[in-house]
Write a protein that holds these residues in place. Structure first.
Motif, PDB file in Angstrom:
ATOM      1  N   ILE A 128     -29.473 -16.991 -26.736  1.00 43.41           N
ATOM      2  CA  ILE A 128     -30.630 -16.849 -27.622  1.00 43.41           C
ATOM      3  C   ILE A 128     -31.123 -15.414 -27.518  1.00 43.41           C
ATOM      4  N   LYS A 129     -31.266 -14.736 -28.663  1.00 39.32           N
ATOM      5  CA  LYS A 129     -31.695 -13.334 -28.644  1.00 39.32           C
ATOM      6  C   LYS A 129     -32.865 -13.114 -29.581  1.00 39.32           C
ATOM      7  N   THR A 130     -33.764 -12.234 -29.191  1.00 39.84           N
ATOM      8  CA  THR A 130     -34.797 -11.795 -30.137  1.00 39.84           C
ATOM      9  C   THR A 130     -34.111 -10.897 -31.160  1.00 39.84           C
ATOM     10  N   ILE A 170     -29.035 -16.883 -32.675  1.00 44.84           N
ATOM     11  CA  ILE A 170     -28.401 -17.809 -31.735  1.00 44.84           C
ATOM     12  C   ILE A 170     -26.902 -17.556 -31.803  1.00 44.84           C
ATOM     13  N   GLU A 171     -26.314 -17.279 -30.622  1.00 47.90           N
ATOM     14  CA  GLU A 171     -24.899 -16.903 -30.606  1.00 47.90           C
ATOM     15  C   GLU A 171     -24.075 -17.878 -29.797  1.00 47.90           C
ATOM     16  N   GLU A 172     -22.835 -17.946 -30.173  1.00 43.40           N
ATOM     17  CA  GLU A 172     -21.830 -18.630 -29.367  1.00 43.40           C
ATOM     18  C   GLU A 172     -21.710 -17.860 -28.044  1.00 43.40           C
ATOM     19  N   GLY A 173     -21.640 -18.575 -26.930  1.00 48.71           N
ATOM     20  CA  GLY A 173     -21.513 -17.904 -25.636  1.00 48.71           C
ATOM     21  C   GLY A 173     -20.063 -17.515 -25.371  1.00 48.71           C
ATOM     22  N   LEU A 174     -19.858 -16.255 -25.019  1.00 51.11           N
ATOM     23  CA  LEU A 174     -18.503 -15.793 -24.680  1.00 51.11           C
ATOM     24  C   LEU A 174     -18.407 -15.661 -23.166  1.00 51.11           C
ATOM     25  N   ARG A 175     -17.179 -15.701 -22.672  1.00 57.45           N
ATOM     26  CA  ARG A 175     -16.994 -15.531 -21.232  1.00 57.45           C
ATOM     27  C   ARG A 175     -15.969 -14.439 -20.991  1.00 57.45           C
ATOM     28  N   PRO A 177     -15.265 -10.517 -18.390  1.00 49.68           N
ATOM     29  CA  PRO A 177     -15.932  -9.319 -17.871  1.00 49.68           C
ATOM     30  C   PRO A 177     -16.470  -8.467 -19.017  1.00 49.68           C
ATOM     31  N   GLU A 178     -17.504  -7.704 -18.706  1.00 58.59           N
ATOM     32  CA  GLU A 178     -18.111  -6.844 -19.735  1.00 58.59           C
ATOM     33  C   GLU A 178     -17.655  -5.408 -19.576  1.00 58.59           C
ATOM     34  N   LEU A 179     -17.740  -4.690 -20.670  1.00 56.75           N
ATOM     35  CA  LEU A 179     -17.353  -3.282 -20.673  1.00 56.75           C
ATOM     36  C   LEU A 179     -18.299  -2.533 -21.595  1.00 56.75           C
ATOM     37  N   PHE A 199     -24.445  -3.920 -14.713  1.00 58.61           N
ATOM     38  CA  PHE A 199     -24.832  -5.191 -14.094  1.00 58.61           C
ATOM     39  C   PHE A 199     -26.226  -5.538 -14.591  1.00 58.61           C
ATOM     40  N   LYS A 200     -26.301  -6.556 -15.466  1.00 61.32           N
ATOM     41  CA  LYS A 200     -27.567  -6.828 -16.155  1.00 61.32           C
ATOM     42  C   LYS A 200     -28.510  -7.750 -15.384  1.00 61.32           C
ATOM     43  N   ARG A 201     -27.932  -8.696 -14.635  1.00 59.06           N
ATOM     44  CA  ARG A 201     -28.809  -9.663 -13.960  1.00 59.06           C
ATOM     45  C   ARG A 201     -29.435  -9.043 -12.717  1.00 59.06           C
ATOM     46  N   ILE A 268     -20.501  -7.621 -28.147  1.00 58.83           N
ATOM     47  CA  ILE A 268     -21.676  -8.495 -28.077  1.00 58.83           C
ATOM     48  C   ILE A 268     -22.938  -7.762 -28.516  1.00 58.83           C
ATOM     49  N   GLU A 269     -22.920  -6.464 -28.471  1.00 61.71           N
ATOM     50  CA  GLU A 269     -24.078  -5.733 -29.000  1.00 61.71           C
ATOM     51  C   GLU A 269     -23.713  -4.291 -29.249  1.00 61.71           C
ATOM     52  N   TYR A 270     -24.488  -3.677 -30.124  1.00 67.87           N
ATOM     53  CA  TYR A 270     -24.453  -2.227 -30.236  1.00 67.87           C
ATOM     54  C   TYR A 270     -25.805  -1.695 -29.812  1.00 67.87           C
TER      55      TYR A 270
HETATM   56  P1  AMP Z   1     -27.424  -7.846 -25.145  1.00 67.35           P
HETATM   57  O1  AMP Z   1     -28.807  -7.284 -24.967  1.00 67.35           O
HETATM   58  O2  AMP Z   1     -27.138  -8.398 -26.485  1.00 67.35           O
HETATM   59  O3  AMP Z   1     -26.355  -6.933 -24.610  1.00 67.35           O
HETATM   60  O4  AMP Z   1     -27.308  -9.039 -24.101  1.00 67.35           O
HETATM   61  C1  AMP Z   1     -27.590  -8.853 -22.740  1.00 67.35           C
HETATM   62  C2  AMP Z   1     -26.566  -9.556 -21.890  1.00 67.35           C
HETATM   63  O5  AMP Z   1     -26.508 -10.952 -22.235  1.00 67.35           O
HETATM   64  C3  AMP Z   1     -25.139  -9.059 -22.095  1.00 67.35           C
HETATM   65  O6  AMP Z   1     -24.852  -7.930 -21.339  1.00 67.35           O
HETATM   66  C4  AMP Z   1     -24.344 -10.253 -21.671  1.00 67.35           C
HETATM   67  O7  AMP Z   1     -24.277 -10.322 -20.260  1.00 67.35           O
HETATM   68  C5  AMP Z   1     -25.167 -11.398 -22.145  1.00 67.35           C
HETATM   69  N1  AMP Z   1     -24.716 -11.843 -23.487  1.00 67.35           N
HETATM   70  C6  AMP Z   1     -25.117 -11.386 -24.682  1.00 67.35           C
HETATM   71  N2  AMP Z   1     -24.488 -11.991 -25.704  1.00 67.35           N
HETATM   72  C7  AMP Z   1     -23.646 -12.874 -25.134  1.00 67.35           C
HETATM   73  C8  AMP Z   1     -22.709 -13.834 -25.652  1.00 67.35           C
HETATM   74  N3  AMP Z   1     -22.523 -14.017 -26.959  1.00 67.35           N
HETATM   75  N4  AMP Z   1     -22.024 -14.575 -24.758  1.00 67.35           N
HETATM   76  C9  AMP Z   1     -22.210 -14.427 -23.426  1.00 67.35           C
HETATM   77  N5  AMP Z   1     -23.072 -13.554 -22.882  1.00 67.35           N
HETATM   78  C10 AMP Z   1     -23.792 -12.788 -23.714  1.00 67.35           C
END
Ligand code: AMP
Length: 411
Positions: A128-130, A170-175, A177-179, A199-201, A268-270
């Protein structure tokens, strides 16, 4: 003649920008902070410089680059039109889908009932994203449908993020590693900087709420030339073309946040600016002239290729007690001198202020970015944590697992 560069912003990213630009130019930072040399209270529009580099997303979304360009200035950073990529996640998804860029499936809502109905059609991981800006904290990733329902209700009602949450994506959750790939764009063409992972968390093992970022490392072993080529070809270049087709001359960083899924990299984002804290590990590795690259991009004509050293870099964010929820401020920062004396270490100042005696105190959630370079990631990591051990203030906390398990391959 010495080039004069004005950096806009006040955090660790701007400190790193100022330092690396400062290898080839005279730099002022507005507003900066008491830990950044060359900080000034004067607004960018009143500073006479040859190049302006805008750090944070908020002034970009608010059109600072446009105002400076209207004054005839050379500016690195997109105008408000391009910055909308970060200012509206719904619009960003529209551009991505148009450009054919691989990304997570999504739907956009401003009414509660259809949003909740949509959640009922999903399973697995809910994201869920704003729509609007929320300081990197407006994203919830959860396996719990009740938690997802509650978040949608809190976002849409304005209780959680005010107007930024009035529309939710609202997005589908992906799994996977991130880059992070930071591409420098001149409107037509883009060149990639060295890859990084952040590392976001807030907690070790990716536990706890999302933050602005608790650490980063570069390079990422899995991000070889082939993968970087794929990201540029399938994501960045088509996005730049889609922006151009909308009449947007995008000159700045296009930062692709990717997930390396079993089906290939997906955006997942720009973001429309240098990442924070990725900048703190990418730029110190630069061997070529950053001023020249950004000035060419700002002028719409990149002719140089960025070059990076083989050395690795790791940054560990030292955060204030209570971050990301309610950071406590005003605590005296001790041990900075000792931390800076550790081999290969640079400490960038993010959320700091000066007390009446001129000593640095905490003034934000992310206080310091402890960055180390070394011949490999393990050495850089060891140096960064050795420097962290020198630092102290009440309630200071760090993640202890930054770069402990670098992504070597995509499974
Ligand atoms: P964002 O601000 O959109 O980058 O989201 C922050 C963090 O949420 C990302 O770095 C991911 O760890 C996680 N995230 C965002 N979108 C997704 C997605 N569609 N599936 C899984 N994790 C996500």
């Amino acid at each position: 003649m010495t080039t004069r560069v004005c950096v806009v912003g006040s955090g660790g990213r701007e400190h790193a920008l100022a330092q690396v630009l400062g290898r080839h130019a005279q730099v002022v930072v507005t507003p900066g902070n008491p830990g950044i040399e060359g900080s000034t209270d004067r607004p960018a529009t009143e500073i006479d410089a040859d190049l302006y580099v805008i750090g944070p997303e908020v002034p970009l979304v608010e059109g600072l680059a446009d105002r400076l360009r209207d004054q005839g200035r050379l500016v690195f950073g997109p105008g408000a039109d391009g910055a909308r990529l970060e200012g509206s996640k719904a619009w960003m998804k529209e551009v991505l889908v148009d450009a054919g860029v691989p990304t997570a499936g999504h739907a956009t809502f401003d009414q509660l009932a259809p949003a909740l109905d949509h959640l009922d059609t999903m399973d697995g991981l809910y994201v869920i994203k704003t729509d609007g800006l929320a300081g990197g904290k407006g994203v919830l990733v959860t396996e719990s449908r009740p938690e997802a329902r509650q978040a949608v209700a809190d976002y849409l009602s304005g209780a959680a993020f005010g107007a930024s949450g009035a529309t939710v994506v609202i997005e589908e959750g992906l799994r996977g590693p991130e880059l992070s790939v930071l591409a420098v764009c001149d409107g037509q063409r883009a060149v990639a900087l060295a890859p990084a992972q952040d590392f976001k968390r807030v907690g070790d093992g990716d536990e706890g709420p999302n933050t602005g970022g608790m650490g980063a490392y570069s390079p990422v072993p899995a991000a070889d030339a082939a993968l970087m080529g794929e990201v540029m070809e399938r994501a960045v270049t088509p996005t730049l073309a889609a922006l151009r087709a909308r009449g947007i001359d995008y000159r700045g960083v296009l930062y692709a946040g990717l997930m390396l899924t079993a089906d290939g990299p997906k955006v997942i984002e720009y973001n429309v600016r240098f990442g924070d804290p990725e900048t703190q590990v990418v730029l110190p590795r630069m061997a070529s002239d950053l001023v020249e690259l950004l000035a060419q991009a700002a002028a719409g004509d990149i002719r140089v290729e960025p070059v990076f050293v083989d050395d690795a870099a790791v940054t560990v964010v030292a955060a204030a007690e209570g971050y990301p929820r309610q950071p406590r401020t005003g605590d005296l920062i001790e041990g900075l001198g000792a931390a800076r004396r550790v081999e290969g270490v640079t400490v960038f100042c993010a959320g700091v202020a000066a007390d009446p005696d001129g000593r640095l105190v905490t003034a934000g959630g992310r206080v310091l970015d402890v960055t180390a370079v070394g011949p490999d990631l393990a050495t850089a990591r060891q140096r960064a944590y050795q420097a962290v051990a020198c630092l102290h203030w009440p309630g200071m906390h760090v993640r202890t697992d930054i770069a402990s398990n670098p992504t070597k391959e995509i499974t």
